[in-house]
Design an enzyme around this catalytic site. Structure first.
Site, PDB file in Angstrom:
ATOM      1  N   TYR A 236       0.782  -1.234   0.000  1.00  0.00           N
ATOM      2  CA  TYR A 236       0.000   0.000   0.000  1.00  0.00           C
ATOM      3  C   TYR A 236       0.813   1.283   0.000  1.00  0.00           C
ATOM      4  O   TYR A 236       0.246   2.363  -0.177  1.00  0.00           O
ATOM      5  CB  TYR A 236      -0.980  -0.031   1.176  1.00  0.00           C
ATOM      6  CG  TYR A 236      -2.048  -1.083   0.956  1.00  0.00           C
ATOM      7  CD1 TYR A 236      -3.130  -0.833   0.130  1.00  0.00           C
ATOM      8  CD2 TYR A 236      -1.944  -2.344   1.532  1.00  0.00           C
ATOM      9  CE1 TYR A 236      -4.101  -1.790  -0.108  1.00  0.00           C
ATOM     10  CE2 TYR A 236      -2.902  -3.317   1.306  1.00  0.00           C
ATOM     11  CZ  TYR A 236      -3.986  -3.040   0.480  1.00  0.00           C
ATOM     12  OH  TYR A 236      -4.930  -4.005   0.243  1.00  0.00           O
TER      13      TYR A 236
ATOM     14  N   PHE B 205     -10.437  -4.295  11.070  1.00  0.00           N
ATOM     15  CA  PHE B 205     -11.701  -4.040  10.378  1.00  0.00           C
ATOM     16  C   PHE B 205     -11.589  -4.504   8.939  1.00  0.00           C
ATOM     17  O   PHE B 205     -10.519  -4.756   8.440  1.00  0.00           O
ATOM     18  CB  PHE B 205     -12.082  -2.560  10.445  1.00  0.00           C
ATOM     19  CG  PHE B 205     -11.026  -1.605   9.947  1.00  0.00           C
ATOM     20  CD1 PHE B 205     -10.931  -1.307   8.594  1.00  0.00           C
ATOM     21  CD2 PHE B 205     -10.130  -1.001  10.822  1.00  0.00           C
ATOM     22  CE1 PHE B 205      -9.976  -0.415   8.123  1.00  0.00           C
ATOM     23  CE2 PHE B 205      -9.162  -0.103  10.365  1.00  0.00           C
ATOM     24  CZ  PHE B 205      -9.084   0.184   9.014  1.00  0.00           C
TER      25      PHE B 205
END
Length: 416
Positions: free
Chosen positions: A129, A416
């Site tokens: 990322y 999450f």
């Protein structure tokens, strides 16, 4: 209207009736082991389909990405809208063909259009990322404590805390009230939206690895108010010397030092156990100062939440600064070029402004470094030592690094 990637591929928003097909792609991308029905059902209820993207190759879904609508605590205590990037995966037949980049492009454009200054994620593969502008913004510590050789030194008043073992479901409202009070005290914590309280109760048997069902203990003040809670499981075990059980800690949250110490002491003293394992603890967790031998607590740090500034000036204006700062940043951002250029940040504990400027830059860095430093847990001086921040005006690095630093380490309490 979708973003075309190749002749037959299109990136588009997920339709609710496509959720199972789309989620199957995620399971396949993460190894193909089916999740428990409880976990799958929870994530179906939490999925915001209007924020979920699929890449379709003809009739086949070959890529998935989604985002949750979070409000994230930042230095100063404000809750800032943030996209919780999640459920990202590419079918193994379509790796290294630009599928992920097409989803990241569409997603960041949508986040910007929706007015969220931040995007955050937890990375299954951290190397991926950085090229999209995400920097490691929070770290977590895992502990494996030998309770046969480590004791706790607790503060005065700990003995006055009442502990009560309760059903986790029945205690949920009290636990959530404690959590909500803690959110503005520590950057990186998301305020829980409706439905997210269920994550702490997720307890599929196939994920316990032989441990007990989830248990919960409350710490109460003399007037009966709940001051903290711990959720945990016990993994019984035996060897030739006798019991060798392990306490696996899921959550420990408390509003004062006495309740916090009382909860940890309880976990240390559970019968027939000799180790306490805890993951995802803050790097400045007070328990590291309660133990008599921190070395035998075996703290191990790893990256946790990665932060991306989507609207750079709005993000920098949303937080507060530990000391006065007046610095011009020369920012590189190839993936979101609207952030690139020179920005003058002026701020202190009362507020901040960040505007474009033609003034000479004091620091040169990419948006990735600003993401790492944003929540106050990664020092700009440390990034400069790695050659990722360049000081162009003498004194600018120390000034900015002091200002960005926080009083407590940022922390994400759950994935999450």
């Amino acid at each position: 209207m979708g973003y075309e990637t190749r002749v037959r591929r299109v990136v588009r928003v997920l339709r609710p009736e496509e959720w199972n097909t789309w989620y199957d792609v995620l399971e396949l991308a993460f190894g193909g082991v089916p999740e428990s029905p409880e976990e799958r059902s929870l994530y179906e209820s939490l999925t915001e389909t209007e924020r979920s993207l699929g890449v379709w190759d003809g009739d086949d879904c070959v890529g998935a990405a989604s985002a949750f609508s979070f409000r994230l605590s930042v230095p100063g205590g404000a809750l800032v809208p943030a996209a919780g990037v999640t459920m990202v995966g590419v079918a193994p037949t379509h790796r290294r063909q630009g599928v992920l980049t097409s989803m990241m492009r569409r997603q960041l454009d949508d986040i910007r259009a929706g007015g969220e200054p931040l995007a955050v994620l937890t990375a299954s593969e951290p190397a991926i990322y950085g090229r999209y502008g995400y920097g490691v913004g929070t770290w977590a510590v895992a502990l494996d404590i030998d309770t046969s050789r480590v004791r706790l030194t607790v503060p005065p008043g700990t003995d006055g805390v009442r502990l009560r073992l309760v059903d986790p479901e029945e205690a949920l409202a009290a636990c959530e009230k404690v959590y909500a009070e803690l959110v503005p005290r520590r950057p990186g914590m998301p305020a829980r939206q409706p439905g997210w309280e269920r994550l702490g109760l997720l307890d599929p048997e196939q994920s316990r690895e032989g441990a007990s069902p989830l248990k919960c203990v409350l710490a109460e003040r003399a007037d009966g108010r709940v001051a903290g809670y711990a959720r945990y499981r016990v993994k019984p075990d035996w060897d030739v010397t006798g019991s060798d059980g392990v306490v696996r800690v899921a959550d420990v949250d408390a509003l004062d030092p006495q309740a916090y110490a009382a909860l940890w002491r309880y976990l240390f003293e559970i019968d027939l156990t000799w180790r306490v394992e805890a993951g995802r603890r803050p790097v400045d967790d007070p328990v590291l100062h309660l133990v008599t031998d921190v070395r035998r607590a075996q703290p191990r740090a790893r990256d946790q939440m990665h932060v991306r500034l989507v609207d750079l000036p709005a993000a920098l204006e949303a937080r507060r600064y530990g000391s006065p700062v007046d610095v011009v940043f020369e920012v590189e951002d190839a993936f979101c070029p609207w952030n690139a250029g020179r920005w003058r940040l002026v701020g202190d504990a009362n507020g901040a402004s960040c505007v474009r400027t033609r003034d000479a830059a004091g620091l040169a860095l990419s948006v990735r470094e600003l993401g790492s430093a944003y929540l106050g847990g990664v020092a700009l001086t440390s990034l400069a030592g790695a050659g990722r921040v360049t000081e162009l005006r003498p004194g600018a690095l120390a000034e900015a690094s002091r200002a960005f630093a926080g009083d407590v380490a940022p922390w994400l309490p759950h994935f999450f």
